[in-house]
Design an enzyme around this catalytic site. Sequence first.
Site, PDB file in Angstrom:
ATOM      1  N   ASP A   1      -1.060   6.892   6.473  1.00  0.00           N
ATOM      2  CA  ASP A   1      -2.098   6.506   6.319  1.00  0.00           C
ATOM      3  C   ASP A   1      -2.451   4.984   7.255  1.00  0.00           C
ATOM      4  OD1 ASP A   1      -3.860   3.897   5.024  1.00  0.00           O
ATOM      5  OD2 ASP A   1      -2.871   3.176   3.668  1.00  0.00           O
TER       6      ASP A   1
ATOM      7  N   LYS B   1     -11.241  -2.317   8.797  1.00  0.00           N
ATOM      8  CA  LYS B   1     -10.372  -2.505  10.047  1.00  0.00           C
ATOM      9  C   LYS B   1     -10.791  -2.638  10.882  1.00  0.00           C
ATOM     10  CE  LYS B   1      -7.751  -3.427   6.121  1.00  0.00           C
ATOM     11  NZ  LYS B   1      -6.920  -4.934   5.902  1.00  0.00           N
TER      12      LYS B   1
ATOM     13  N   TRP C   1       0.655  -1.185   0.163  1.00  0.00           N
ATOM     14  CA  TRP C   1      -0.110  -0.199   0.032  1.00  0.00           C
ATOM     15  C   TRP C   1       0.901   1.673   0.207  1.00  0.00           C
ATOM     16  CZ3 TRP C   1      -4.249  -1.560  -1.807  1.00  0.00           C
ATOM     17  CH2 TRP C   1      -4.584  -3.060  -1.137  1.00  0.00           C
TER      18      TRP C   1
END
Length: 355
Positions: free
Chosen positions: A166, A190, A99
């Site tokens: 992030d 999440k 990511w």
Amino acid sequence: MKKHNFSAGPSILSEYTIKHAAAAVENFAGTGLSILEVSHRGKEFVAVCGEARELVKELLDVPAGYEVVFLGGGASLQFCMVPYNLLKNKAAYLDTGTWASNAIKEAKLFGEVDVVASSKEANYSFIPKDYVIPEEADYFHFTSNNTIFGTEMRYDPDVKARLVADMSSDIFSHPVDVSKYDIIYAGAQKNLALAGVTLAIVREGALGQVERPIPTMLNYSTHIKKESMFNTPPVFPIFAALQTLKWYKEQGGVAAMEKKNIEKAAILYDEIDRNKLFKGTAAVEDRSIMNVCFVMNDEYKELEPEFSAFATAAGMVGIKGHRFVGGFRASIYNAMPKTSVEALIDTMKEFEKQH
């Protein structure tokens, strides 16, 4: 048989969140309508959105000068929105996983990007430590937790540059000094809600500094000004997020969640290190307390399919490792109870006895 949900995301939600979300599907706030069909402009949902934003500020001790917005597009859209809004001349990025790499790729469309360090050559098994951030960098971006590779930066980097992070897979799992950041963003699936909404915490003073025109929907100022209501927001995920935030507060807040998370991760890593069949894949000092990645020791490698079937039969769901790492991954986010981690440990011990 009880199922233990170790999925990496969308992932486990608290029973509190599921219970209240399910009730709202049938009758939201006494309206006689489902949360799935109400207007986002109605006073009942406007109150939900406002309360959720305020709870984020309370739980993370967000200082004055910052705003909380709920957006669509997932964290992947933030890979574009961040440089669109912040990158003037140069940005610094730390490459610690898939990511992070994707965020770097998007940022390069908007200006110069200095990848200050990378652990790619070691299959992202550790967090680089010795790197220098250019003084002229507009911001330094990092991914705090790497779901695929099981590494985590559970701290705010001590650097001169403004930070962008992030935090999709470890938001609300430990305290954060928000004042060091320009933007913190996180996909919800999440540690916050079902998939479909993204949280962003934005320092207002960081905006309006770039000369390029920014499309309306990609401009953070648009969503701040309209209090996440510029266009129809993801109503149900925001409602679910509010329930999770209420549950966090009920549990004692972020510091209390961190204590529980450290305890859960510790007992699982202890078993991985003790059990002759298994070994961890991430550097010990960088092990994530959210995503625990492990494989079979080399001499037992052929047993991986058998253990996968054995664990599944015992009620362990979603423990197959990502194809980039292989083996197994136990995602033990905030809502994961310690009893489920203990059930996985018992399964690992039983499999060891049989082999």
